[in-house]
Scaffold this motif. Structure first.
Motif, PDB file in Angstrom:
ATOM      1  N   PRO A 166       0.827  -1.212   0.000  1.00 36.39           N
ATOM      2  CA  PRO A 166       0.000   0.000   0.000  1.00 36.39           C
ATOM      3  C   PRO A 166       0.863   1.264   0.000  1.00 36.39           C
ATOM      4  O   PRO A 166       1.927   1.297   0.616  1.00 36.39           O
ATOM      5  CB  PRO A 166      -0.798  -0.133   1.308  1.00 36.39           C
ATOM      6  N   GLY A 167       0.412   2.274  -0.717  1.00 34.10           N
ATOM      7  CA  GLY A 167       1.165   3.516  -0.786  1.00 34.10           C
ATOM      8  C   GLY A 167       2.216   3.529  -1.870  1.00 34.10           C
ATOM      9  O   GLY A 167       3.010   4.466  -1.972  1.00 34.10           O
ATOM     10  N   GLY A 168       2.242   2.458  -2.680  1.00 41.62           N
ATOM     11  CA  GLY A 168       3.184   2.411  -3.788  1.00 41.62           C
ATOM     12  C   GLY A 168       4.548   1.867  -3.443  1.00 41.62           C
ATOM     13  O   GLY A 168       5.430   1.796  -4.305  1.00 41.62           O
ATOM     14  N   GLN A 169       4.758   1.463  -2.192  1.00 43.18           N
ATOM     15  CA  GLN A 169       6.047   0.901  -1.812  1.00 43.18           C
ATOM     16  C   GLN A 169       6.234  -0.469  -2.451  1.00 43.18           C
ATOM     17  O   GLN A 169       5.315  -1.281  -2.503  1.00 43.18           O
ATOM     18  CB  GLN A 169       6.143   0.772  -0.290  1.00 43.18           C
ATOM     19  N   ARG A 170       7.442  -0.733  -2.940  1.00 44.49           N
ATOM     20  CA  ARG A 170       7.762  -2.026  -3.545  1.00 44.49           C
ATOM     21  C   ARG A 170       8.732  -2.772  -2.634  1.00 44.49           C
ATOM     22  O   ARG A 170       9.773  -2.227  -2.248  1.00 44.49           O
ATOM     23  CB  ARG A 170       8.369  -1.832  -4.933  1.00 44.49           C
ATOM     24  N   VAL A 171       8.384  -4.007  -2.302  1.00 38.98           N
ATOM     25  CA  VAL A 171       9.196  -4.816  -1.391  1.00 38.98           C
ATOM     26  C   VAL A 171       9.681  -6.054  -2.129  1.00 38.98           C
ATOM     27  O   VAL A 171       8.880  -6.904  -2.530  1.00 38.98           O
ATOM     28  CB  VAL A 171       8.387  -5.229  -0.142  1.00 38.98           C
ATOM     29  N   ASP A 172      10.998  -6.150  -2.338  1.00 36.42           N
ATOM     30  CA  ASP A 172      11.575  -7.349  -2.932  1.00 36.42           C
ATOM     31  C   ASP A 172      11.579  -8.448  -1.878  1.00 36.42           C
ATOM     32  O   ASP A 172      12.003  -8.236  -0.743  1.00 36.42           O
ATOM     33  CB  ASP A 172      13.005  -7.072  -3.406  1.00 36.42           C
ATOM     34  N   GLN A 173      11.111  -9.640  -2.263  1.00 34.63           N
ATOM     35  CA  GLN A 173      10.967 -10.725  -1.290  1.00 34.63           C
ATOM     36  C   GLN A 173      11.460 -12.038  -1.883  1.00 34.63           C
ATOM     37  O   GLN A 173      11.509 -12.212  -3.102  1.00 34.63           O
ATOM     38  CB  GLN A 173       9.516 -10.826  -0.834  1.00 34.63           C
ATOM     39  N   VAL A 174      11.818 -12.958  -0.980  1.00 34.54           N
ATOM     40  CA  VAL A 174      12.488 -14.186  -1.389  1.00 34.54           C
ATOM     41  C   VAL A 174      11.968 -15.365  -0.582  1.00 34.54           C
ATOM     42  O   VAL A 174      11.545 -15.204   0.572  1.00 34.54           O
ATOM     43  CB  VAL A 174      14.025 -14.033  -1.210  1.00 34.54           C
ATOM     44  N   ALA A 175      11.985 -16.554  -1.188  1.00 38.27           N
ATOM     45  CA  ALA A 175      11.625 -17.799  -0.500  1.00 38.27           C
ATOM     46  C   ALA A 175      12.626 -18.875  -0.891  1.00 38.27           C
ATOM     47  O   ALA A 175      13.028 -18.961  -2.061  1.00 38.27           O
ATOM     48  CB  ALA A 175      10.209 -18.236  -0.868  1.00 38.27           C
ATOM     49  N   ALA A 176      13.061 -19.670   0.068  1.00 39.92           N
ATOM     50  CA  ALA A 176      13.989 -20.763  -0.207  1.00 39.92           C
ATOM     51  C   ALA A 176      13.256 -21.907  -0.897  1.00 39.92           C
ATOM     52  O   ALA A 176      12.060 -22.123  -0.685  1.00 39.92           O
ATOM     53  CB  ALA A 176      14.622 -21.254   1.097  1.00 39.92           C
ATOM     54  N   VAL A 177      13.977 -22.658  -1.716  1.00 39.31           N
ATOM     55  CA  VAL A 177      13.418 -23.829  -2.400  1.00 39.31           C
ATOM     56  C   VAL A 177      13.828 -25.070  -1.611  1.00 39.31           C
ATOM     57  O   VAL A 177      14.981 -25.195  -1.185  1.00 39.31           O
ATOM     58  CB  VAL A 177      13.927 -23.911  -3.846  1.00 39.31           C
ATOM     59  N   THR A 178      12.903 -25.993  -1.404  1.00 39.85           N
ATOM     60  CA  THR A 178      13.178 -27.187  -0.602  1.00 39.85           C
ATOM     61  C   THR A 178      13.018 -28.469  -1.414  1.00 39.85           C
ATOM     62  O   THR A 178      12.375 -28.498  -2.458  1.00 39.85           O
ATOM     63  CB  THR A 178      12.256 -27.270   0.623  1.00 39.85           C
ATOM     64  N   CYS A 179      13.622 -29.537  -0.891  1.00 40.51           N
ATOM     65  CA  CYS A 179      13.544 -30.855  -1.529  1.00 40.51           C
ATOM     66  C   CYS A 179      13.501 -31.922  -0.451  1.00 40.51           C
ATOM     67  O   CYS A 179      13.458 -31.620   0.751  1.00 40.51           O
ATOM     68  CB  CYS A 179      14.753 -31.069  -2.447  1.00 40.51           C
ATOM     69  N   GLU A 180      13.535 -33.186  -0.857  1.00 45.57           N
ATOM     70  CA  GLU A 180      13.615 -34.277   0.107  1.00 45.57           C
ATOM     71  C   GLU A 180      14.931 -34.168   0.889  1.00 45.57           C
ATOM     72  O   GLU A 180      15.931 -33.689   0.358  1.00 45.57           O
ATOM     73  CB  GLU A 180      13.567 -35.622  -0.623  1.00 45.57           C
ATOM     74  N   PRO A 181      14.952 -34.589   2.160  1.00 40.03           N
ATOM     75  CA  PRO A 181      16.185 -34.472   2.942  1.00 40.03           C
ATOM     76  C   PRO A 181      17.186 -35.564   2.576  1.00 40.03           C
ATOM     77  O   PRO A 181      16.807 -36.644   2.092  1.00 40.03           O
ATOM     78  CB  PRO A 181      15.692 -34.655   4.377  1.00 40.03           C
ATOM     79  N   ASN A 182      18.457 -35.294   2.824  1.00 34.90           N
ATOM     80  CA  ASN A 182      19.441 -36.375   2.714  1.00 34.90           C
ATOM     81  C   ASN A 182      19.462 -37.154   4.027  1.00 34.90           C
ATOM     82  O   ASN A 182      18.714 -36.853   4.963  1.00 34.90           O
ATOM     83  CB  ASN A 182      20.824 -35.822   2.331  1.00 34.90           C
ATOM     84  N   ALA A 183      20.319 -38.155   4.099  1.00 37.33           N
ATOM     85  CA  ALA A 183      20.348 -39.018   5.283  1.00 37.33           C
ATOM     86  C   ALA A 183      20.787 -38.270   6.532  1.00 37.33           C
ATOM     87  O   ALA A 183      20.434 -38.651   7.649  1.00 37.33           O
ATOM     88  CB  ALA A 183      21.269 -40.211   5.037  1.00 37.33           C
ATOM     89  N   ASP A 184      21.557 -37.182   6.369  1.00 37.76           N
ATOM     90  CA  ASP A 184      22.012 -36.413   7.524  1.00 37.76           C
ATOM     91  C   ASP A 184      20.859 -35.660   8.176  1.00 37.76           C
ATOM     92  O   ASP A 184      20.752 -35.585   9.402  1.00 37.76           O
ATOM     93  CB  ASP A 184      23.082 -35.388   7.095  1.00 37.76           C
ATOM     94  N   VAL A 185      20.003 -35.074   7.348  1.00 42.87           N
ATOM     95  CA  VAL A 185      18.933 -34.206   7.842  1.00 42.87           C
ATOM     96  C   VAL A 185      17.657 -34.978   8.175  1.00 42.87           C
ATOM     97  O   VAL A 185      16.872 -34.571   9.029  1.00 42.87           O
ATOM     98  CB  VAL A 185      18.639 -33.093   6.806  1.00 42.87           C
ATOM     99  N   LYS A 186      17.447 -36.115   7.528  1.00 38.92           N
ATOM    100  CA  LYS A 186      16.190 -36.864   7.660  1.00 38.92           C
ATOM    101  C   LYS A 186      15.778 -37.153   9.099  1.00 38.92           C
ATOM    102  O   LYS A 186      14.583 -37.090   9.424  1.00 38.92           O
ATOM    103  CB  LYS A 186      16.265 -38.161   6.861  1.00 38.92           C
ATOM    104  N   PRO A 187      16.713 -37.459  10.015  1.00 39.52           N
ATOM    105  CA  PRO A 187      16.280 -37.733  11.392  1.00 39.52           C
ATOM    106  C   PRO A 187      15.650 -36.527  12.092  1.00 39.52           C
ATOM    107  O   PRO A 187      14.942 -36.704  13.089  1.00 39.52           O
ATOM    108  CB  PRO A 187      17.584 -38.143  12.092  1.00 39.52           C
ATOM    109  N   ILE A 188      15.879 -35.304  11.594  1.00 38.79           N
ATOM    110  CA  ILE A 188      15.343 -34.134  12.298  1.00 38.79           C
ATOM    111  C   ILE A 188      14.313 -33.366  11.474  1.00 38.79           C
ATOM    112  O   ILE A 188      13.600 -32.524  12.026  1.00 38.79           O
ATOM    113  CB  ILE A 188      16.459 -33.174  12.755  1.00 38.79           C
TER     114      ILE A 188
END
Length: 204
Positions: free
Chosen positions: A133-155
């Motif tokens: 609102p008011g004409g302000q422009r906000v650049d925004q970002v989102a991370a891309v995700t995938c299936e976990p590897n064996a290191d991350v899968k337990p958590i």
């Protein structure tokens, strides 16, 4: 997935690692970067900052219904064919690492995840611009995700798509097909995962 990032090394080191100019100058060390806050981002135009979390004004889902929730992470399986992501750009979020949590609400355990060799981690990301609102422009970002590897899968059942430095240009400037080839779990054995008992979660 990630839930929060941390970046404590100088941005000048990030710029050197990525072989780009340091367009941001000195930035404070940040141990608790939360959705809705500014993050350091690399685009095809160089280093900049963007709001982590895409406010999906005007975006609709496959059924034509408005997307209501702020998007902080986008699934790699649908990021290029989901109408909610139509017209987005690509970027990289360079950080020292990220946090995940396990356990029940009142007994959650925080985990710090970083590269074993101490180098920055480079998250594939998508971007757009919110016309506030008011004409302000906000650049925004989102991370891309995938299936976990064996290191991350337990958590966690998802992990961010991590890029080799040599693949950054392909992600930023390559065809959709070339970008899709990069959206895979990080090789096993390259991450250090430890309890994060020393973080003040109320501080930035």
């Amino acid at each position: 997935m990630p839930g929060r990032f941390f970046l404590t090394r100088p941005v000048a080191e990030i710029a050197l690692f990525l072989n780009v100019e340091d367009d941001l100058g000195p930035q404070p060390a940040r141990r608790n970067i939360q959705p809705g806050q500014e993050v350091t981002v690399l685009t095809g135009d160089g280093l900049t900052t963007m709001r982590w979390g895409m406010i999906p004004v005007g975006r609709v889902n496959a059924r034509g219904r408005p997307v209501m929730e702020t998007i902080i992470n986008a699934r790699s399986e649908t990021v290029f064919d989901k109408s909610a992501f139509e017209g987005v750009g690509r970027a990289v979020i360079p950080v020292d690492g990220w946090y995940e949590w396990t356990g029940e609400k009142r007994r959650k355990k925080a985990w710090r995840i970083a590269a074993k060799d101490g180098t920055p981690l480079l998250f594939a990301a998508i971007t757009d611009t919110w016309e506030a609102p008011g004409g302000q422009r906000v650049d925004q970002v989102a991370a891309v995700t995938c299936e976990p590897n064996a290191d991350v899968k337990p958590i966690h059942h998802r992990m961010g798509v991590l890029l080799d430095a040599k693949d950054v240009k392909r992600w930023l400037q390559g065809t959709e097909e070339k970008a899709q080839s990069l959206m895979r779990p990080w090789p096993e054995g390259q991450l250090r995962i430890e309890e994060a008992n020393d973080v003040d979660w109320t501080a930035a």
